[in-house]
Design a protein around this motif. Structure first.
Motif, PDB file in Angstrom:
ATOM      1  N   SER A  26     -13.789 -19.608 -12.967  1.00 58.10           N
ATOM      2  CA  SER A  26     -12.353 -19.811 -12.774  1.00 58.10           C
ATOM      3  C   SER A  26     -12.019 -21.295 -12.848  1.00 58.10           C
ATOM      4  N   PRO A  27     -10.883 -21.638 -13.448  1.00 55.89           N
ATOM      5  CA  PRO A  27     -10.505 -23.056 -13.510  1.00 55.89           C
ATOM      6  C   PRO A  27     -10.192 -23.596 -12.121  1.00 55.89           C
ATOM      7  N   VAL A  28     -10.338 -24.905 -11.959  1.00 48.93           N
ATOM      8  CA  VAL A  28     -10.070 -25.575 -10.688  1.00 48.93           C
ATOM      9  C   VAL A  28      -8.991 -26.627 -10.921  1.00 48.93           C
ATOM     10  N   ASP A  29      -8.528 -27.240  -9.827  1.00 51.15           N
ATOM     11  CA  ASP A  29      -7.504 -28.277  -9.922  1.00 51.15           C
ATOM     12  C   ASP A  29      -8.079 -29.679  -9.821  1.00 51.15           C
ATOM     13  N   ARG A  30      -9.228 -29.829  -9.126  1.00 45.02           N
ATOM     14  CA  ARG A  30      -9.749 -31.163  -8.821  1.00 45.02           C
ATOM     15  C   ARG A  30     -11.256 -31.179  -8.942  1.00 45.02           C
ATOM     16  N   LEU A  31     -11.784 -32.371  -9.196  1.00 48.72           N
ATOM     17  CA  LEU A  31     -13.221 -32.581  -9.269  1.00 48.72           C
ATOM     18  C   LEU A  31     -13.578 -33.771  -8.387  1.00 48.72           C
ATOM     19  N   GLY A  32     -14.864 -33.854  -8.010  1.00 52.59           N
ATOM     20  CA  GLY A  32     -15.350 -35.028  -7.306  1.00 52.59           C
ATOM     21  C   GLY A  32     -15.712 -34.760  -5.866  1.00 52.59           C
ATOM     22  N   GLY A  33     -16.783 -35.413  -5.408  1.00 52.33           N
ATOM     23  CA  GLY A  33     -17.220 -35.282  -4.029  1.00 52.33           C
ATOM     24  C   GLY A  33     -16.786 -36.446  -3.164  1.00 52.33           C
ATOM     25  N   LEU A  34     -17.051 -37.681  -3.612  1.00 47.14           N
ATOM     26  CA  LEU A  34     -16.601 -38.864  -2.872  1.00 47.14           C
ATOM     27  C   LEU A  34     -15.122 -39.140  -3.133  1.00 47.14           C
ATOM     28  N   MET A  35     -14.757 -39.117  -4.407  1.00 50.19           N
ATOM     29  CA  MET A  35     -13.377 -39.359  -4.825  1.00 50.19           C
ATOM     30  C   MET A  35     -12.874 -38.127  -5.565  1.00 50.19           C
ATOM     31  N   GLU A  36     -11.833 -37.517  -5.036  1.00 53.21           N
ATOM     32  CA  GLU A  36     -11.263 -36.323  -5.659  1.00 53.21           C
ATOM     33  C   GLU A  36     -10.361 -36.752  -6.808  1.00 53.21           C
ATOM     34  N   VAL A  37     -10.555 -36.149  -7.985  1.00 47.61           N
ATOM     35  CA  VAL A  37      -9.844 -36.555  -9.197  1.00 47.61           C
ATOM     36  C   VAL A  37      -9.128 -35.343  -9.780  1.00 47.61           C
ATOM     37  N   ARG A  73       3.977 -37.159 -20.244  1.00 48.11           N
ATOM     38  CA  ARG A  73       3.376 -38.233 -19.459  1.00 48.11           C
ATOM     39  C   ARG A  73       2.497 -37.616 -18.366  1.00 48.11           C
ATOM     40  N   TYR A  74       1.392 -38.289 -18.076  1.00 46.64           N
ATOM     41  CA  TYR A  74       0.499 -37.763 -17.037  1.00 46.64           C
ATOM     42  C   TYR A  74      -0.021 -38.902 -16.176  1.00 46.64           C
ATOM     43  N   ALA A  75      -0.615 -38.537 -15.040  1.00 42.69           N
ATOM     44  CA  ALA A  75      -1.210 -39.502 -14.116  1.00 42.69           C
ATOM     45  C   ALA A  75      -2.560 -38.979 -13.663  1.00 42.69           C
ATOM     46  N   LEU A  76      -3.436 -39.893 -13.324  1.00 40.59           N
ATOM     47  CA  LEU A  76      -4.725 -39.544 -12.724  1.00 40.59           C
ATOM     48  C   LEU A  76      -4.588 -39.689 -11.214  1.00 40.59           C
ATOM     49  N   ARG A  77      -4.700 -38.587 -10.517  1.00 37.46           N
ATOM     50  CA  ARG A  77      -4.530 -38.589  -9.053  1.00 37.46           C
ATOM     51  C   ARG A  77      -5.891 -38.731  -8.382  1.00 37.46           C
ATOM     52  N   LEU A  78      -6.005 -39.727  -7.531  1.00 32.61           N
ATOM     53  CA  LEU A  78      -7.237 -39.993  -6.795  1.00 32.61           C
ATOM     54  C   LEU A  78      -7.003 -39.774  -5.310  1.00 32.61           C
ATOM     55  N   ARG A  79      -8.016 -39.219  -4.645  1.00 35.25           N
ATOM     56  CA  ARG A  79      -7.965 -39.109  -3.177  1.00 35.25           C
ATOM     57  C   ARG A  79      -9.341 -39.441  -2.632  1.00 35.25           C
ATOM     58  N   ASN A  80      -9.396 -40.494  -1.820  1.00 38.50           N
ATOM     59  CA  ASN A  80     -10.649 -40.914  -1.198  1.00 38.50           C
ATOM     60  C   ASN A  80     -10.997 -39.918  -0.099  1.00 38.50           C
ATOM     61  N   ARG A  81     -12.079 -39.197  -0.258  1.00 37.24           N
ATOM     62  CA  ARG A  81     -12.482 -38.183   0.708  1.00 37.24           C
ATOM     63  C   ARG A  81     -13.356 -38.739   1.828  1.00 37.24           C
ATOM     64  N   MET A  82     -13.653 -40.032   1.757  1.00 37.45           N
ATOM     65  CA  MET A  82     -14.535 -40.645   2.732  1.00 37.45           C
ATOM     66  C   MET A  82     -13.729 -41.444   3.756  1.00 37.45           C
ATOM     67  N   GLY A  83     -14.402 -41.857   4.812  1.00 41.92           N
ATOM     68  CA  GLY A  83     -13.777 -42.693   5.827  1.00 41.92           C
ATOM     69  C   GLY A  83     -14.030 -44.165   5.607  1.00 41.92           C
ATOM     70  N   SER A 137     -25.371 -49.221  -9.858  1.00 42.60           N
ATOM     71  CA  SER A 137     -24.998 -47.997 -10.575  1.00 42.60           C
ATOM     72  C   SER A 137     -23.987 -47.211  -9.753  1.00 42.60           C
ATOM     73  N   PRO A 138     -23.106 -46.430 -10.398  1.00 42.61           N
ATOM     74  CA  PRO A 138     -22.088 -45.684  -9.653  1.00 42.61           C
ATOM     75  C   PRO A 138     -22.709 -44.633  -8.726  1.00 42.61           C
ATOM     76  N   ASP A 139     -22.055 -44.413  -7.608  1.00 40.90           N
ATOM     77  CA  ASP A 139     -22.470 -43.347  -6.697  1.00 40.90           C
ATOM     78  C   ASP A 139     -21.974 -41.982  -7.176  1.00 40.90           C
ATOM     79  N   GLU A 140     -20.988 -41.982  -8.050  1.00 42.06           N
ATOM     80  CA  GLU A 140     -20.452 -40.730  -8.593  1.00 42.06           C
ATOM     81  C   GLU A 140     -19.697 -41.053  -9.879  1.00 42.06           C
ATOM     82  N   VAL A 141     -19.824 -40.182 -10.879  1.00 44.80           N
ATOM     83  CA  VAL A 141     -19.069 -40.320 -12.125  1.00 44.80           C
ATOM     84  C   VAL A 141     -18.405 -38.975 -12.416  1.00 44.80           C
ATOM     85  N   VAL A 142     -17.094 -39.005 -12.577  1.00 42.98           N
ATOM     86  CA  VAL A 142     -16.324 -37.815 -12.941  1.00 42.98           C
ATOM     87  C   VAL A 142     -15.885 -37.979 -14.391  1.00 42.98           C
TER      88      VAL A 142
END
Length: 307
Positions: free
Chosen positions: A30-41, A70-80, A254-259
């Protein structure tokens, strides 16, 4: 009594065997809306405000763009903690315009912060909007870099945090076997001497410089095994968008995560089999009459309300 219990047990076992769920046909993830563990994209259609569905096919993630939108890349920091994101569209750094490398400058988000990156950064107060356009009209193609058109990348870095300073050394108590000089001196002089012995506060860190010097990396420059997609990202109209400057020391090089998200028009993704042309229902009904028309409900429904 034992015989009746044995018969009931056999009846229940037979009923359980008869009501086993039939084998289901294979369905794509099934399709999803967001990807990423540290940073939700996610990718947001700015006209509707909705996050585009992300489809998975052949080990890749895809979104369907609409030409001219037009589009935007939405980021959400999931960490503290603070995280840094080096972002690329069509192989170009969205902040600096360089051919993208993971060691370049990026955006820093504090713990739990959300931000919409809606365009190519032109200054501290302006962007040029992201918009889906024909491949040849994309910003990357117009600047002589068409090879990576059709891919979005977000490299996430954690921050190296300096250890806290050691606690101050406590001052010795005055001797109690007689009057010390501090006790015989006026109170104002004693307080002044205590203040002069206190450790000086540390200097605040500077927040005016950018992060590490740019160095192109091959991690984001993967070879394409398929022809370039028909959609790219154009250099849209100017918009107001303010940013500030800060310092950020990466925990590692090196990056901790790549989306990584690829995109193309919906028509092309349907033709490639990424998006099903006619999605099958979750529980397909057989064609023609059914012998048990009232058997759709799986379990006992709730009773109607009393009043």
């Amino acid at each position: 009594m034992n015989r009746r219990f044995f018969s009931t047990a056999l009846a229940l076992a037979a009923l359980s065997a008869c009501t086993q769920t039939p084998a289901r046909p294979y369905l794509p993830p099934s399709p999803v809306d967001r990807l990423g563990g540290l940073m939700e994209v996610s990718v947001v259609d700015r006209a509707t405000g909705r996050e585009l569905l992300i489809y998975r096919a052949n080990g890749e993630y895809w979104v369907a763009g609409r030409p001219g939108a037009r589009y935007a890349l939405r980021l959400r920091n999931r960490m503290g903690e603070r995280l840094m994101t080096v972002m690329s569209v069509d192989g170009v750094n969205v902040l600096t315009g360089e051919t993208a490398g993971v060691q370049q400058n990026g955006y820093v988000l504090t713990g739990g912060e959300r931000a919409d990156i809606a365009g190519w950064r032109k200054s501290d107060s302006q962007i040029a909007a992201f918009e889906f356009t024909a491949n040849g009209n994309s910003y990357a193609s117009r600047t002589g870099r068409p090879d990576e058109v059709g891919v979005i990348g977000v490299a996430v870095f954690r921050e190296r945090v300096a250890p806290p300073p050691p606690p101050p050394v406590p001052m010795p108590f005055p001797r109690r076997d007689g009057y010390s000089r501090e006790e015989s001196a006026p109170r104002g002089d004693f307080e002044a001497r205590n203040k002069s012995m206190a450790p000086a506060p540390g200097a605040a860190p500077s927040a005016s410089a950018d992060s590490a010097a740019p160095a192109e990396s091959s991690a984001m420059a993967q070879s394409r095994s398929q022809p370039a997609p028909s959609l790219g990202t154009g250099h849209g109209r100017r918009e107001t968008s303010y940013v500030g400057h800060t310092t950020f020391e990466r925990l590692r090089s090196s990056p901790d995560e790549v989306v990584r998200i690829r995109y193309d028009s919906r028509e092309n993704l349907v033709a490639a089999g990424v998006i099903p042309a006619n999605p099958a229902p979750r529980w397909p009904r057989p064609a023609g009459p059914t012998p048990f028309p009232e058997s759709e409900a799986g379990y006992v429904p709730d009773p109607p309300p009393r009043y």
